[in-house]
Every structure is written in structure tokens, then in C-alpha cells.
Motif scaffolding. Structure first.
Motif, PDB file in Angstrom:
ATOM      1  N   LEU A  19       0.928  -1.230  -0.061  1.00 28.42           N
ATOM      2  CA  LEU A  19      -0.012  -0.015   0.052  1.00 28.42           C
ATOM      3  C   LEU A  19       0.733   1.285  -0.003  1.00 28.42           C
ATOM      4  O   LEU A  19       0.824   2.212  -0.706  1.00 28.42           O
ATOM      5  N   VAL A  20       1.958   1.355   0.637  1.00 30.73           N
ATOM      6  CA  VAL A  20       2.880   2.435   0.878  1.00 30.73           C
ATOM      7  C   VAL A  20       3.482   2.528  -0.525  1.00 30.73           C
ATOM      8  O   VAL A  20       3.623   3.750  -1.169  1.00 30.73           O
ATOM      9  N   MET A  21       3.882   1.540  -1.326  1.00 28.80           N
ATOM     10  CA  MET A  21       4.765   1.654  -2.334  1.00 28.80           C
ATOM     11  C   MET A  21       3.479   2.100  -3.507  1.00 28.80           C
ATOM     12  O   MET A  21       3.975   3.169  -4.332  1.00 28.80           O
ATOM     13  N   LEU A  22       2.237   1.716  -3.415  1.00 33.26           N
ATOM     14  CA  LEU A  22       1.278   2.275  -4.423  1.00 33.26           C
ATOM     15  C   LEU A  22       1.109   3.621  -4.187  1.00 33.26           C
ATOM     16  O   LEU A  22       0.866   4.293  -5.137  1.00 33.26           O
ATOM     17  N   GLY A  23       0.778   3.903  -2.999  1.00 34.82           N
ATOM     18  CA  GLY A  23       0.618   5.232  -2.459  1.00 34.82           C
ATOM     19  C   GLY A  23       1.757   6.341  -3.118  1.00 34.82           C
ATOM     20  O   GLY A  23       1.699   7.364  -3.311  1.00 34.82           O
ATOM     21  N   ALA A  24       3.048   5.828  -2.791  1.00 38.50           N
ATOM     22  CA  ALA A  24       4.326   6.696  -2.888  1.00 38.50           C
ATOM     23  C   ALA A  24       4.410   6.891  -4.369  1.00 38.50           C
ATOM     24  O   ALA A  24       4.864   7.762  -4.901  1.00 38.50           O
ATOM     25  N   GLY A  25       4.011   5.723  -5.165  1.00 42.31           N
ATOM     26  CA  GLY A  25       4.053   5.973  -6.697  1.00 42.31           C
ATOM     27  C   GLY A  25       2.968   6.853  -7.280  1.00 42.31           C
ATOM     28  O   GLY A  25       3.199   7.579  -8.116  1.00 42.31           O
ATOM     29  N   PHE A  26       1.923   6.828  -6.705  1.00 45.09           N
ATOM     30  CA  PHE A  26       1.019   7.858  -7.193  1.00 45.09           C
ATOM     31  C   PHE A  26       1.251   9.264  -6.647  1.00 45.09           C
ATOM     32  O   PHE A  26       0.957  10.326  -7.536  1.00 45.09           O
ATOM     33  N   ILE A  27       1.571   9.623  -5.589  1.00 44.48           N
ATOM     34  CA  ILE A  27       2.308  10.856  -5.022  1.00 44.48           C
ATOM     35  C   ILE A  27       3.370  11.199  -5.755  1.00 44.48           C
ATOM     36  O   ILE A  27       3.440  12.353  -6.344  1.00 44.48           O
ATOM     37  N   LEU A  30      11.127   9.758  -4.304  1.00 42.24           N
ATOM     38  CA  LEU A  30      10.382  10.969  -5.046  1.00 42.24           C
ATOM     39  C   LEU A  30       9.365  11.427  -4.159  1.00 42.24           C
ATOM     40  O   LEU A  30       9.107  12.756  -4.214  1.00 42.24           O
ATOM     41  N   THR A  31       8.507  10.667  -3.189  1.00 40.55           N
ATOM     42  CA  THR A  31       7.371  11.245  -2.664  1.00 40.55           C
ATOM     43  C   THR A  31       7.936  12.134  -1.401  1.00 40.55           C
ATOM     44  O   THR A  31       7.428  13.306  -1.251  1.00 40.55           O
ATOM     45  N   GLY A  32       9.136  11.674  -0.982  1.00 42.55           N
ATOM     46  CA  GLY A  32       9.683  12.637   0.148  1.00 42.55           C
ATOM     47  C   GLY A  32      10.288  14.043  -0.552  1.00 42.55           C
ATOM     48  O   GLY A  32       9.962  14.919  -0.024  1.00 42.55           O
ATOM     49  N   LEU A  33      10.857  13.875  -1.598  1.00 43.78           N
ATOM     50  CA  LEU A  33      11.260  15.060  -2.423  1.00 43.78           C
ATOM     51  C   LEU A  33      10.055  15.995  -2.661  1.00 43.78           C
ATOM     52  O   LEU A  33      10.282  17.226  -2.720  1.00 43.78           O
ATOM     53  N   ARG A  34       8.840  15.431  -3.039  1.00 39.83           N
ATOM     54  CA  ARG A  34       7.806  16.218  -3.500  1.00 39.83           C
ATOM     55  C   ARG A  34       7.274  17.119  -2.123  1.00 39.83           C
ATOM     56  O   ARG A  34       6.884  18.042  -2.184  1.00 39.83           O
ATOM     57  N   GLY A  35       7.528  16.480  -0.964  1.00 41.45           N
ATOM     58  CA  GLY A  35       7.320  17.049   0.230  1.00 41.45           C
ATOM     59  C   GLY A  35       8.277  18.308   0.451  1.00 41.45           C
ATOM     60  O   GLY A  35       7.808  19.437   1.186  1.00 41.45           O
TER      61      GLY A  35
END
Length: 404
Positions: A36-44, A231-236
Motif C-alpha cells: 500500500l505504501v509503495m502504491l501510494g508513494a508511486g501515485f504521489i 520521490l514522494t519525500g522530495l515532493r514534500g
């Protein structure tokens, strides 16, 4: 002193052992949460590229940076970030025809909505600083409005139009922002091209090392988890401060590299424990306790090394620091938390097909005491397994035991 060191080592081992037992006990929950975390991170993380910025070698808050902003806001002036090099095909830039063409080109540039100010050799009274020594070339200088990202976005539309050649003059586009714009464009293309080339090649290499498709896919999966998590962390981070587009390339290189590196440690140790007769659950716990310690220590070292870039005031370099720390964190989570849970479920299915580990030469055991905490000369460790796994496919002709 030795007793104290042994006690500390035992405490660290017991902490990781407890963590390993918890991961194994809740393995299905860990796997589901990981997916779930991987799918959510991929989306974000898919929207991260649009949040990243192009960077100049500027220090926000410095006197020169503040002075430049004041000049731009109050007087409409600024350092030229677009340069047109005009070359006379016949004669010199002082000939009436070339002069008229140069001035016309400058006025055309001034009329562009993105251009704040423009100047040229001819408009400055034939100043020699904007003319080549042979008189064949002259410069037109311009300053584009807005931030560096806005300026380079405008350049993407202006550059192809002004890169031209006629029977009288040849015009070439340059300047600091144009150079970095082209470099960033190539970096984006190389990012996609590298993924298309690297991932299949790495999979084939891992298949030679592991001799098992599941193990190869798991290893690449940990690397992919590290990349999308970063990538998700960089977006934040990009919501709070400037992050350079070149962080994408570092994410690919470090994410895939560390994910594979740490997975090799964990899987090699897990296989070793299985080969020694332990159950899949006990082997997973042991892998977290031993190889997990090595992975965490390595990750902390890498993160500390990249964090040094925070010292520099350039956002361009600080972006690498953010990326390095995030990649390490996500790689450790993927290798030490999610991977052992999957290994505990797969068990014997992760072993090489049809046989146990090949016997390894005694020189490989020298790393045992340093990394695995054991002095047995013939007891292998994760480093030896990984090193031998990379060498044996290339040197299979030297040892008949390594052939299938």
C-alpha cells in the motif's frame, strides 16, 4: 572493557532480534502495508517532477542575490541570462547590412513578453567588449523576467526561434540559463533511457547471482521502493524549499544501487541460515539481527556523508543532500523491514533452484569476523556471498562446482 563491549553488542543484537521477531510475527501485515505504501508513494511521487526547480549558482539571502533582486524589481535591470551570438557571413559586423540586421534582431527580442531588457554591440555605440577581435561576431544580451524556472521555460520557446541562419548572418543562442536548460532537458531524457536500459540489465545480472527469479524480483522491488519513496519525500521537501531537477538522476542511481546492495546482504544471510537447517521464520529473524545491523550501519554512514552537502548554501547541492538522506531511509525500510517479511513467507522458494550454495574458497571467510560477528574461518557471511555471487558466474570455468 571487553565485557562492556560484549554487553553493548548483545544489547544491539537483542534489539534487532526483537525487531526481527516482530516483523516475522506480523509478516502479512508488513507485506500488505508495504504494498500500500509503495502504491501510494508511486501515485504521489508521479507529480514530483513538476514540483522540482531549475537552479542557478546563487545563494539566497546573500548581498549579491539581494542586490540583484532589487535591481530587477526597481529598475528592470539584471544580469544577462540570454546571449545571441551574431556572425557576419560576409564582411564584418560593422557593415551597414549586418548592423541593420543586428539592430532589427535586438528590437524583435525586446518585443518578446518574457524579455525584460535587451542590449547589443550596435546599441552600445560599437563597444569593443561585445565584438570579436576579427570583427566577424558580435553579441546581443538580454535579461528574461521571473524566476529561473520561468526564464528557462520561456527559453524553451525562444531558443528554437532565434537559432537561425540567413544569407547575411548566422544567429546562435547561448547564455548561462540556456546551457542549464539544455542540460536539464538531456537529464530528463537520460533518466528515462537509463531506466529502460539499467533495469533489464540488472535483472539479468541478479538472475545469474541468485539463480532464482523470485530473489531477483525482490531485490529490484526493494530498489524500486526506495526510488518511489524518495520521490514522494522530495515532493514534500519541494513544497518547503527549492529542489533541483538533478535530484531525479541521483534518486535513480542511489535508489537502485542501495536497494540492490542491501537486499544482497539480507537475502544472502537468509539463504545461509536456511542452508544451515533453520526454519524460514528463524532465518528471517537471524537475517534482520545480523545482516540488518550491517545494512543500518552502512545506511547511516551514507546518509551522514551526503548530509554534509547541507553545509553549502547552494540549493543545487542541498538537493543532493535531501535525496541522499531520503534514499538511505527508504532503502533501509525496504531491506530490513519489508524484505524479511517476504522472505519469511517464501522460505525455501528463495533458495537456488536444484541445489544448495556452492562451497566457497577459504579466503572468503576472512570477512566473517568483521561483518558477521563470528570467528569461524569457514562460516560465510553476506559480504562473501555477494562477492562470490558476482564472481562465480564470470569465472565458472575455474570451478566445476559452480556449473549447473
Amino acid at each position: 572493557m571487553q565485557i562492556i563491549e560484549e554487553k553493548h553488542r548483545s544489547n544491539r543484537g537483542s534489539m534487532l532480534r526483537s525487531a526481527g521477531r516482530l516483523i516475522v510475527r506480523c509478516r502479512w501485515l508488513v507485506i500488505i502495508l508495504g504494498i500500500l505504501v509503495m502504491l501510494g508513494a508511486g501515485f504521489i511521487g508521479a507529480g514530483t517532477v513538476g514540483k522540482l526547480s531549475l537552479s542557478r549558482w546563487e545563494v539566497p539571502g546573500s548581498e549579491s542575490y539581494t542586490a540583484g533582486k532589487l535591481l530587477e524589481q526597481r529598475f528592470g535591470a539584471g544580469a544577462p541570462n540570454l546571449v545571441l551570438l551574431v556572425t557576419a557571413k560576409e564582411g564584418t559586423v560593422d557593415s551597414p547590412e549586418v548592423r541593420q540586421a543586428g539592430l532589427s534582431l535586438m528590437h524583435q527580442l525586446v518585443a518578446e513578453a518574457a524579455v525584460q531588457k535587451a542590449d547589443s554591440y550596435w546599441a552600445r555605440g560599437d563597444t569593443p567588449t561585445l565584438r570579436s577581435s576579427d570583427g566577424k561576431q558580435a553579441l546581443i544580451l538580454a535579461h528574461l523576467k521571473g524566476t529561473v524556472t520561468e526564464a528557462r521555460t520561456a527559453l524553451a520557446e525562444l531558443s528554437p526561434r532565434y537559432q537561425s541562419e540567413s544569407g547575411l548572418i548566422k544567429v546562435e543562442v547561448g547564455g548561462q540559463d540556456e546551457i542549464f536548460r539544455q542540460a536539464a532537458e538531456y537529464a530528463r531524457k537520460d533518466f528515462v533511457r537509463a531506466e529502460l536500459i539499467i533495469l533489464p540489465a540488472v535483472f539479468l545480472m541478479l538472475l545469474l547471482v541468485y539463480r532464482r527469479v523470485r530473489a531477483s524480483l525482490l531485490t529490484i522491488g526493494v530498489g524500486f521502493f526506495a526510488m518511489v519513496g524518495t520521490l514522494t519525500g522530495l515532493r514534500g521537501v519541494a513544497e518547503l524549499t527549492e529542489v533541483s531537477t538533478f535530484a531525479l538522476n541521483l534518486t535513480l542511481v542511489m535508489g537502485l544501487g542501495l536497494g540492490i546492495d542491501y537486499s544482497l546482504f539480507m537475502i544472502a544471510r537468509f539463504r545461509e541460515e536456511l542452508a544451515a537447517g533453520k526454519t524460514a521464520l528463524d532465518s528471517a529473524v537471524r537475517a534482520v539481527e545480523t545482516a540488518g545491523r550491517t545494512v543500518i550501519f552502512s545506511g547511516v554512514t551514507v546518509a551522514a556523508s551526503t548530509a554534509v552537502l547541507f553545509v553549502f548554501p547552494f540549493p543545487f547541492l542541498q538537493s543532493f543532500a535531501y535525496t541522499g538522506v531520503l534514499v538511505v531511509m527508504t532503502s533501509i525500510i525496504g531491506a530490513v523491514v519489508i524484505l524479511p517479511a517476504v522472505l519469511a513467507v517464501l522460505g525455501e522458494k528463495i533458495m537456488p533452484r536444484g541445489r544448495k550454495f556452492p562451497a566457497l574458497p577459504p579466503w572468503g571467510g576472512m570477512c566473517s569476523a568483521a561483518v558477521c560477528g563470528t570467528g569461524a574461518p569457514w562460516r560465510s557471511c553476506a559480504v562473501r556471498r555477494c562477492t562470490a555471487g558476482l564472481l562465480l558466474p564470470c569465472c565458472s570455468c575455474l570451478d566445476p562446482r559452480s556449473r549447473t
